[in-house]
Design a protein around this motif. Structure first.
Motif, PDB file in Angstrom:
ATOM      1  N   LYS A  44       2.894  -3.951  -5.860  1.00 20.73           N
ATOM      2  CA  LYS A  44       2.613  -2.614  -5.632  1.00 20.73           C
ATOM      3  C   LYS A  44       4.239  -1.916  -5.768  1.00 20.73           C
ATOM      4  CE  LYS A  44      -1.596  -3.143  -4.618  1.00 20.73           C
ATOM      5  NZ  LYS A  44      -2.748  -2.591  -5.526  1.00 20.73           N
ATOM      6  N   ARG A  45       5.143  -2.433  -6.089  1.00 18.67           N
ATOM      7  CA  ARG A  45       6.585  -1.573  -5.863  1.00 18.67           C
ATOM      8  C   ARG A  45       7.432  -2.234  -6.749  1.00 18.67           C
ATOM      9  NH1 ARG A  45       5.093  -3.201  -0.995  1.00 18.67           N
ATOM     10  NH2 ARG A  45       6.889  -4.582  -0.946  1.00 18.67           N
ATOM     11  N   ILE A  46       7.864  -1.531  -7.854  1.00 18.97           N
ATOM     12  CA  ILE A  46       8.937  -1.996  -8.785  1.00 18.97           C
ATOM     13  C   ILE A  46       9.951  -0.908  -9.080  1.00 18.97           C
ATOM     14  CG2 ILE A  46       7.249  -3.517  -9.790  1.00 18.97           C
ATOM     15  CD1 ILE A  46       7.343  -1.625 -12.306  1.00 18.97           C
ATOM     16  N   ALA A  47      11.102  -1.414  -9.509  1.00 20.68           N
ATOM     17  CA  ALA A  47      12.231  -0.502 -10.064  1.00 20.68           C
ATOM     18  C   ALA A  47      12.782  -1.138 -11.349  1.00 20.68           C
ATOM     19  CB  ALA A  47      13.231  -0.465  -9.085  1.00 20.68           C
ATOM     20  N   VAL A  48      13.201  -0.108 -12.169  1.00 21.84           N
ATOM     21  CA  VAL A  48      13.413  -0.439 -13.580  1.00 21.84           C
ATOM     22  C   VAL A  48      14.923   0.097 -13.523  1.00 21.84           C
ATOM     23  CG1 VAL A  48      13.020  -0.628 -15.999  1.00 21.84           C
ATOM     24  CG2 VAL A  48      11.142  -0.445 -14.421  1.00 21.84           C
ATOM     25  N   ILE A  49      15.731  -0.791 -14.019  1.00 16.77           N
ATOM     26  CA  ILE A  49      17.205  -0.421 -14.683  1.00 16.77           C
ATOM     27  C   ILE A  49      17.471  -0.634 -16.022  1.00 16.77           C
ATOM     28  CG2 ILE A  49      18.502  -2.602 -13.819  1.00 16.77           C
ATOM     29  CD1 ILE A  49      20.717  -0.742 -12.922  1.00 16.77           C
ATOM     30  N   ASN A  50      18.367  -0.048 -16.826  1.00 16.98           N
ATOM     31  CA  ASN A  50      18.719  -0.098 -18.173  1.00 16.98           C
ATOM     32  C   ASN A  50      20.194  -0.340 -18.247  1.00 16.98           C
ATOM     33  OD1 ASN A  50      16.544   2.322 -18.279  1.00 16.98           O
ATOM     34  ND2 ASN A  50      15.859   0.727 -19.663  1.00 16.98           N
ATOM     35  N   PRO A  51      20.677  -1.819 -18.181  1.00 15.03           N
ATOM     36  CA  PRO A  51      21.903  -2.005 -18.151  1.00 15.03           C
ATOM     37  C   PRO A  51      22.724  -1.774 -19.439  1.00 15.03           C
ATOM     38  CG  PRO A  51      20.432  -3.839 -17.046  1.00 15.03           C
ATOM     39  CD  PRO A  51      19.648  -2.918 -17.763  1.00 15.03           C
ATOM     40  N   GLY A  52      21.935  -1.983 -20.435  1.00 13.86           N
ATOM     41  CA  GLY A  52      22.197  -1.914 -21.845  1.00 13.86           C
ATOM     42  C   GLY A  52      22.593  -0.636 -22.229  1.00 13.86           C
ATOM     43  N   PHE A  53      22.193   0.580 -21.684  1.00 13.35           N
ATOM     44  CA  PHE A  53      22.546   1.850 -22.029  1.00 13.35           C
ATOM     45  C   PHE A  53      23.614   2.474 -21.293  1.00 13.35           C
ATOM     46  CE2 PHE A  53      18.136   1.030 -23.283  1.00 13.35           C
ATOM     47  CZ  PHE A  53      18.064   1.847 -24.239  1.00 13.35           C
ATOM     48  N   VAL A  54      24.676   2.849 -21.592  1.00 11.84           N
ATOM     49  CA  VAL A  54      25.653   3.639 -20.791  1.00 11.84           C
ATOM     50  C   VAL A  54      25.388   4.818 -20.356  1.00 11.84           C
ATOM     51  CG1 VAL A  54      28.057   4.698 -21.224  1.00 11.84           C
ATOM     52  CG2 VAL A  54      27.661   2.214 -22.097  1.00 11.84           C
ATOM     53  N   SER A  55      24.355   5.648 -21.078  1.00 10.50           N
ATOM     54  CA  SER A  55      23.980   7.084 -20.735  1.00 10.50           C
ATOM     55  C   SER A  55      22.381   7.136 -20.600  1.00 10.50           C
ATOM     56  CB  SER A  55      24.745   8.194 -21.515  1.00 10.50           C
ATOM     57  OG  SER A  55      26.010   7.971 -21.772  1.00 10.50           O
ATOM     58  N   ASP A  56      21.931   7.802 -20.026  1.00  8.92           N
ATOM     59  CA  ASP A  56      20.413   8.141 -19.718  1.00  8.92           C
ATOM     60  C   ASP A  56      20.363   8.737 -21.249  1.00  8.92           C
ATOM     61  OD1 ASP A  56      18.955   6.952 -17.701  1.00  8.92           O
ATOM     62  OD2 ASP A  56      20.246   8.304 -16.513  1.00  8.92           O
ATOM     63  N   CYS A  57      18.963   8.588 -21.727  1.00  4.89           N
ATOM     64  CA  CYS A  57      18.851   9.286 -22.921  1.00  4.89           C
ATOM     65  C   CYS A  57      17.116   9.078 -23.208  1.00  4.89           C
ATOM     66  CB  CYS A  57      19.141   8.265 -24.062  1.00  4.89           C
ATOM     67  SG  CYS A  57      19.072   6.553 -24.007  1.00  4.89           S
ATOM     68  N   LEU A  58      16.557   9.243 -24.381  1.00  5.19           N
ATOM     69  CA  LEU A  58      15.195   9.377 -24.422  1.00  5.19           C
ATOM     70  C   LEU A  58      14.528   8.055 -24.248  1.00  5.19           C
ATOM     71  CD1 LEU A  58      13.042  10.976 -26.017  1.00  5.19           C
ATOM     72  CD2 LEU A  58      13.233   9.332 -27.981  1.00  5.19           C
ATOM     73  N   GLU A  59      15.372   6.895 -24.396  1.00  8.04           N
ATOM     74  CA  GLU A  59      14.618   5.751 -24.115  1.00  8.04           C
ATOM     75  C   GLU A  59      14.760   5.148 -22.546  1.00  8.04           C
ATOM     76  OE1 GLU A  59      15.963   5.346 -28.453  1.00  8.04           O
ATOM     77  OE2 GLU A  59      16.890   6.241 -26.589  1.00  8.04           O
ATOM     78  N   THR A  60      15.461   5.860 -21.785  1.00 11.48           N
ATOM     79  CA  THR A  60      15.320   5.764 -20.388  1.00 11.48           C
ATOM     80  C   THR A  60      14.633   6.774 -19.441  1.00 11.48           C
ATOM     81  OG1 THR A  60      17.526   6.816 -19.881  1.00 11.48           O
ATOM     82  CG2 THR A  60      17.822   4.552 -20.849  1.00 11.48           C
ATOM     83  N   LEU A  61      14.791   8.053 -20.117  1.00 10.77           N
ATOM     84  CA  LEU A  61      14.103   9.213 -19.251  1.00 10.77           C
ATOM     85  C   LEU A  61      12.806   9.282 -19.685  1.00 10.77           C
ATOM     86  CD1 LEU A  61      17.053  11.861 -19.624  1.00 10.77           C
ATOM     87  CD2 LEU A  61      16.470  10.291 -17.636  1.00 10.77           C
ATOM     88  N   GLU A  62      12.470   9.142 -21.090  1.00  7.66           N
ATOM     89  CA  GLU A  62      11.182   9.465 -21.353  1.00  7.66           C
ATOM     90  C   GLU A  62      10.248   8.105 -21.300  1.00  7.66           C
ATOM     91  OE1 GLU A  62       7.668   9.898 -23.932  1.00  7.66           O
ATOM     92  OE2 GLU A  62       9.266   8.806 -24.272  1.00  7.66           O
TER      93      GLU A  62
END
Length: 344
Positions: free
Chosen positions: A280-298
């Motif tokens: 029911k509850r999850i979190a996602v992090i993107n360790p391979g991206f130095v900056s938020d971008c299309l692939e992380t935000l969208e």
């Protein structure tokens, strides 16, 4: 520092020398969300032989006949959703510029070091920034591909472009490139801090945290690309740093494109299955991206969140990239100071 010679023509500008340049390089960004801006950006990106390794005889008819006619509108709409409206630019450009400016301030104790930033695809180009640094007196340039894990389709293509720029330069600066730092302790600590501080702002605890890395085709991995191994090591060290189990912190891969098999497990399929299995509850992090971008935000904060809720999940959160936070800047400064040793 400048040197002038009485033998030079009177209209010749003074020759600058004695400085060291640091060039931060991120993937790239379109100049706008309109069709032609998107098409220019996608054409440059998807015609890179490091990104798409198929023969141009096979790939170019598909790229120019199908992809560049349909994809600019679709990707443009996605960018529109996460566009920095205040500055009329992508957040990747905003964060990369901020990182360059903040790093320059952090290195003020090194007066001969000049920091700038560029994009592999789009503007400002690597070649233009290397020329600016050289004209400003940088006889040595440290090129920093902003990818913690090495992949031929990311790190190598930045290095290729930097060395290609030297081909057109009369007076070439000496060049160094920053290696991968997937297991660097300062980087792992920063990721761990970003997770714990973000989760501390929530009134709920995730059952599972996904570390979602950008994928690469399985064929690239089989040809010897070390990317998968470095992603797994980052996740293992992060897991150990947090004291979590493999079930709590899991590795997935996102952003697959085309008909080939890519690194698995896929992020979207995993998010869907977790919800269907009763998580029911999850979190996602993107360790391979130095900056938020299309692939992380969208793709993650937007699409993955919707997918999780649609399949029965209740609580979803995206943990932002390190961006230009103090922890994020500490990582970049640490790597740059280490790699400049012997030059300053």
């Amino acid at each position: 520092m400048t040197a002038a010679s009485s033998h030079l023509p009177s209209d010749h500008p003074p020759v600058r020398f004695g400085k060291v340049g640091v060039l931060l390089v991120n993937l790239g960004t379109p100049d706008g969300t309109d069709y032609w801006s998107m098409r220019r950006y996608l054409a440059e990106f998807l015609s890179d032989r490091r990104v798409i390794e198929w023969s141009p005889l096979y790939w170019y008819p598909i790229l120019y006949g199908i992809v560049l006619n349909k994809r600019p509108q679709k990707v443009g709409k996605a960018y529109e959703e996460i566009w920095n409206k205040d500055l009329n630019e992508s957040y990747l450009r905003t964060y990369t510029r901020n990182q360059g400016e903040l790093l320059g301030k952090a290195l003020t104790d090194l007066p001969n070091v000049k920091v700038d930033w560029a994009m592999r695809y789009g503007n400002p180009s690597i070649a233009s920034k290397m020329q600016e640094l050289q004209k400003d007196g940088c006889e040595k340039i440290l090129v920093f591909p902003l990818y913690p894990q090495y992949a031929a389709a990311t790190t190598a293509t930045v290095n290729d472009e930097a060395f290609k720029a030297l081909l057109k330069m009369r007076w070439q600066p000496a060049l160094r490139t920053v290696p991968q730092y997937s297991d660097d302790a300062v980087y792992i600590d920063a990721l761990a801090n970003s997770i714990t501080s973000h989760l501390a702002t929530l009134d709920w605890e995730p059952e599972v945290v996904l570390t979602s890395f950008h994928g690469i085709p399985m064929s690239y991995f089989k040809q010897g690309d070390p990317y998968h191994c470095q992603c797994m090591k980052t996740a293992r060290l992060l897991r150990e740093r947090l004291g979590w189990t493999k079930e709590k912190l899991r590795v997935t891969f996102q952003s697959r494109f085309g008909p080939e098999e890519w690194l698995q497990p896929y992020t979207d399929k995993t998010v869907e299955k977790l919800a269907q299995d009763g998580v029911k509850r999850i979190a996602v992090i993107n360790p391979g991206f130095v900056s938020d971008c299309l692939e992380t935000l969208e793709e993650i904060a937007g699409e993955a969140g919707e997918l999780f809720h649609h399949n029965g999940g209740e609580k979803f959160t995206h943990i932002p990239c390190l961006n230009d936070t103090p922890d994020g800047m500490r990582v970049l400064e640490h790597i740059v100071r280490r790699e400049l040793q012997g030059w300053i």
